[in-house]
Design a protein around this motif. Structure first.
Motif, short mmCIF file in Angstrom:
data_model
loop_
_atom_site.label_atom_id
_atom_site.label_comp_id
_atom_site.label_asym_id
_atom_site.label_seq_id
_atom_site.Cartn_x
_atom_site.Cartn_y
_atom_site.Cartn_z
N ARG A 158 34.07 -23.16 -39.08
CA ARG A 158 35.52 -23.34 -39.03
C ARG A 158 36.04 -23.27 -37.60
O ARG A 158 37.10 -23.81 -37.28
N GLY A 159 35.28 -22.59 -36.74
CA GLY A 159 35.79 -22.35 -35.40
C GLY A 159 36.79 -21.21 -35.44
O GLY A 159 36.97 -20.54 -36.46
N PRO A 160 37.49 -20.97 -34.33
CA PRO A 160 38.44 -19.86 -34.30
C PRO A 160 39.65 -20.12 -35.20
O PRO A 160 40.12 -21.25 -35.29
N GLU A 161 40.12 -19.06 -35.87
CA GLU A 161 41.36 -19.17 -36.63
C GLU A 161 42.54 -19.20 -35.65
O GLU A 161 42.38 -18.98 -34.45
N ASN A 162 43.73 -19.49 -36.16
CA ASN A 162 44.90 -19.44 -35.29
C ASN A 162 45.03 -18.04 -34.69
O ASN A 162 44.49 -17.07 -35.22
N ALA A 163 45.72 -17.95 -33.57
CA ALA A 163 45.74 -16.70 -32.80
C ALA A 163 46.24 -15.51 -33.61
O ALA A 163 45.71 -14.40 -33.50
N GLU A 164 47.26 -15.73 -34.45
CA GLU A 164 47.81 -14.62 -35.23
C GLU A 164 46.80 -14.12 -36.26
O GLU A 164 46.56 -12.91 -36.38
N MET A 165 46.22 -15.04 -37.00
CA MET A 165 45.25 -14.65 -38.02
C MET A 165 44.02 -14.03 -37.37
O MET A 165 43.48 -13.02 -37.87
N ALA A 166 43.56 -14.62 -36.26
CA ALA A 166 42.40 -14.07 -35.56
C ALA A 166 42.67 -12.65 -35.08
O ALA A 166 41.79 -11.78 -35.15
N GLY A 167 43.89 -12.39 -34.62
CA GLY A 167 44.25 -11.05 -34.19
C GLY A 167 44.21 -10.06 -35.33
O GLY A 167 43.75 -8.92 -35.17
N GLU A 168 44.69 -10.47 -36.51
CA GLU A 168 44.66 -9.58 -37.67
C GLU A 168 43.22 -9.30 -38.10
O GLU A 168 42.88 -8.17 -38.47
N ASP A 178 40.62 -9.33 -36.10
CA ASP A 178 40.10 -8.42 -35.08
C ASP A 178 40.51 -6.98 -35.37
O ASP A 178 39.69 -6.05 -35.28
N GLY A 179 41.78 -6.79 -35.71
CA GLY A 179 42.28 -5.45 -35.98
C GLY A 179 41.63 -4.81 -37.19
O GLY A 179 41.27 -3.62 -37.17
N LEU A 180 41.46 -5.59 -38.25
CA LEU A 180 40.82 -5.07 -39.46
C LEU A 180 39.36 -4.71 -39.19
O LEU A 180 38.87 -3.68 -39.66
N ALA A 181 38.66 -5.55 -38.45
CA ALA A 181 37.26 -5.27 -38.15
C ALA A 181 37.13 -4.01 -37.29
O ALA A 181 36.28 -3.15 -37.55
N ALA A 182 37.99 -3.89 -36.28
CA ALA A 182 37.92 -2.73 -35.40
C ALA A 182 38.26 -1.45 -36.15
O ALA A 182 37.59 -0.41 -35.97
N ALA A 183 39.29 -1.49 -37.00
CA ALA A 183 39.73 -0.28 -37.70
C ALA A 183 38.74 0.14 -38.78
O ALA A 183 38.56 1.33 -39.03
N SER A 184 38.10 -0.82 -39.42
CA SER A 184 37.19 -0.51 -40.53
C SER A 184 35.77 -0.26 -40.07
O SER A 184 35.00 0.42 -40.77
N GLY A 185 35.38 -0.83 -38.94
CA GLY A 185 34.00 -0.74 -38.49
C GLY A 185 33.08 -1.77 -39.11
O GLY A 185 31.89 -1.79 -38.83
N LEU A 186 33.63 -2.66 -39.94
CA LEU A 186 32.83 -3.70 -40.57
C LEU A 186 32.56 -4.84 -39.59
O LEU A 186 33.32 -5.04 -38.65
N PRO A 187 31.49 -5.61 -39.81
CA PRO A 187 31.23 -6.75 -38.93
C PRO A 187 32.40 -7.73 -38.94
O PRO A 187 32.92 -8.06 -40.02
N ARG A 188 32.79 -8.20 -37.76
CA ARG A 188 33.91 -9.13 -37.70
C ARG A 188 33.61 -10.40 -38.50
O ARG A 188 34.49 -10.96 -39.16
N ALA A 189 32.35 -10.87 -38.45
CA ALA A 189 31.99 -12.08 -39.18
C ALA A 189 32.20 -11.90 -40.68
O ALA A 189 32.59 -12.84 -41.38
N PHE A 190 31.97 -10.69 -41.18
CA PHE A 190 32.20 -10.42 -42.60
C PHE A 190 33.69 -10.44 -42.92
O PHE A 190 34.12 -11.03 -43.91
N VAL A 191 34.50 -9.79 -42.08
CA VAL A 191 35.95 -9.77 -42.31
C VAL A 191 36.51 -11.18 -42.27
O VAL A 191 37.35 -11.56 -43.09
N LYS A 192 36.02 -12.01 -41.35
CA LYS A 192 36.46 -13.41 -41.31
C LYS A 192 36.01 -14.15 -42.56
O LYS A 192 36.75 -14.94 -43.15
N GLY A 193 34.76 -13.91 -42.99
CA GLY A 193 34.24 -14.58 -44.17
C GLY A 193 35.01 -14.24 -45.43
O GLY A 193 35.19 -15.10 -46.31
#
Length: 399
Positions: free
Chosen positions: A83-93, A95-110
């Motif tokens: 898919r490539g990068p999501e729009n900046a707002e969604m990508a930021g959210e 990022d925040g969910l992955a950082a706060a949860s500790g889960l892999p960012r690729a999983f949160v995006k998936g």
């Protein structure tokens, strides 16, 4: 416990005034999502609240279904990466969910592909027609995606009691695996400039709309239901759309709530915006209702409240997950509500109750979505009335 019919009639005026969960079996936690915050900070309070158990549940989801299934994980990650990068707002959210949860960012995006990929999970075979669409080569591991369908029932109905006459909206969100999904549901109040814009039922870790309500004199509510592809090659088309980077359905619907203030504008946008996958949009407003059956690039069918509709009376609209108006035989083999084969499907069971009712009232609607053969893997329910400002939400205690 549910209120009895008589007690409900006594409590209904109070319920309408304060939206207290008279009908609730389990309450739904509420969190504020402040759109003025940087996207990466919007979910900090949600993820950081240990009392809700959201982070522990999402980790259980990861450990139970993805951590040890490299093939499924790789396919999910591969689709998300293409898919490539999501729009900046969604990508930021994300990022925040992955950082706060500790889960892999690729999983949160998936996980953001949840609704689109569910359309590939056709659980039954169209024995009387063309073969049901298959999973394209190279994507076979998607058969093990843990979120399963079909599920969901949506009803938009006019209260035929002359003392009311307004439009009500009843919703079941059926989502498996229930032990996971039922513990991730929450109510989000989205604010901007210090003022509430809209309310939305969400799943922790998923940033997009599932069920929402924008109040106002000409406000609206929208419910999403999975709609399966209706032709061979539809699954491959969906995957191409997703991998192309096309905006996901739920994100676009969230923007409808944020940017549109009127029912007609919301309907027009839902009809015209490009979808990534097939889907139903069940919409209600002040004296208005419609169900839009979407293909990725156009509208397949529209049901409009107050007009003659296929196999329905003028006073209500109903949809589950199948194109009954196109005689989709798969509906009659759907076992999710305990029906199928010689027993009624979720839609037929609901329709039988509505047709037998003297008046379609909020009580009748609530009884209908909780009736045998209608309620299924239900993790969230709503009774909504835009005109009256009612957003009555709860979770059934399926245990």
């Amino acid at each position: 416990m549910r209120c009895s019919s008589g007690l409900l009639l006594l409590l209904l005026p109070c319920w309408l005034a304060c939206c207290a969960p008279c009908w609730a079996r389990r309450s739904v936690r509420t969190y504020t999502i402040d759109l003025d915050l940087p996207p990466a900070r919007r979910y900090d309070a949600l993820v950081g609240d240990a009392a809700n158990g959201f982070n522990a549940t999402v980790w259980k989801f990861w450990d139970g279904y993805f951590a040890r299934d490299a093939a499924l994980r790789d396919v999910l990650y591969g689709i998300a990466e293409k898919r490539g990068p999501e729009n900046a707002e969604m990508a930021g959210e994300i990022d925040g969910l992955a950082a706060a949860s500790g889960l892999p960012r690729a999983f949160v995006k998936g996980v953001q592909l949840l609704y689109e990929l569910q359309t590939i999970m056709v659980p039954i075979v169209n024995f009387t027609g063309a073969p049901v669409d298959g999973i394209p080569e190279g994507y076979e591991a998607l058969a093990r995606i843990p979120w399963r369908g079909p599920g969901c029932t949506g009803i938009v109905a006019r209260n035929t009691d002359p003392a009311d006459g307004s439009v009500w909206h009843a919703r079941n969100l059926d989502f498996a695996p229930v032990p996971i999904m039922t513990n991730l549901v929450y109510n989000a109040v989205f604010k901007k400039g210090g003022k509430e814009l809209f309310k939305m039922q969400m799943i922790a870790g998923y940033t997009q709309a599932i069920t929402g309500f924008r109040p106002g004199a000409d406000g609206f509510a929208i419910e999403r239901n999975t709609r399966y592809t209706d032709h061979w090659g539809g699954n491959a088309e969906m995957l191409r759309n997703v991998e192309s980077g096309r905006e996901l359905n739920g994100w676009q619907l969230r923007k409808v709530f944020e940017e549109e203030a009127t029912y007609d504008a919301a309907v027009a946008r839902v009809k015209s915006m490009p979808y990534a996958s097939t889907e139903y949009a069940i919409m209600s407003g002040v004296n208005k209702g419609t169900i839009i059956s979407r293909n990725p690039d156009d509208v397949a069918y529209v049901q409009t409240l107050g007009q003659p509709n296929f196999e329905e009376k003028k006073d209500y609209l109903i949809i589950t997950n199948f194109d009954f108006f196109f005689h989709d035989i798969r509906e009659h083999f759907d076992p999710t509500g305990g029906g199928g084969f010689a027993k009624p499907s979720r839609r037929v069971a609901a329709q039988t109750i509505l047709n037998a009712s003297t008046h379609i009232t909020p009580q009748v609607l609530f009884d209908t979505i909780n009736a045998e053969y209608v309620i299924a893997d239900t993790v969230f329910q709503a009774i909504i009335n835009v005109e009256k400002g009612v957003w009555n939400i709860s979770q059934p205690d399926l245990m």
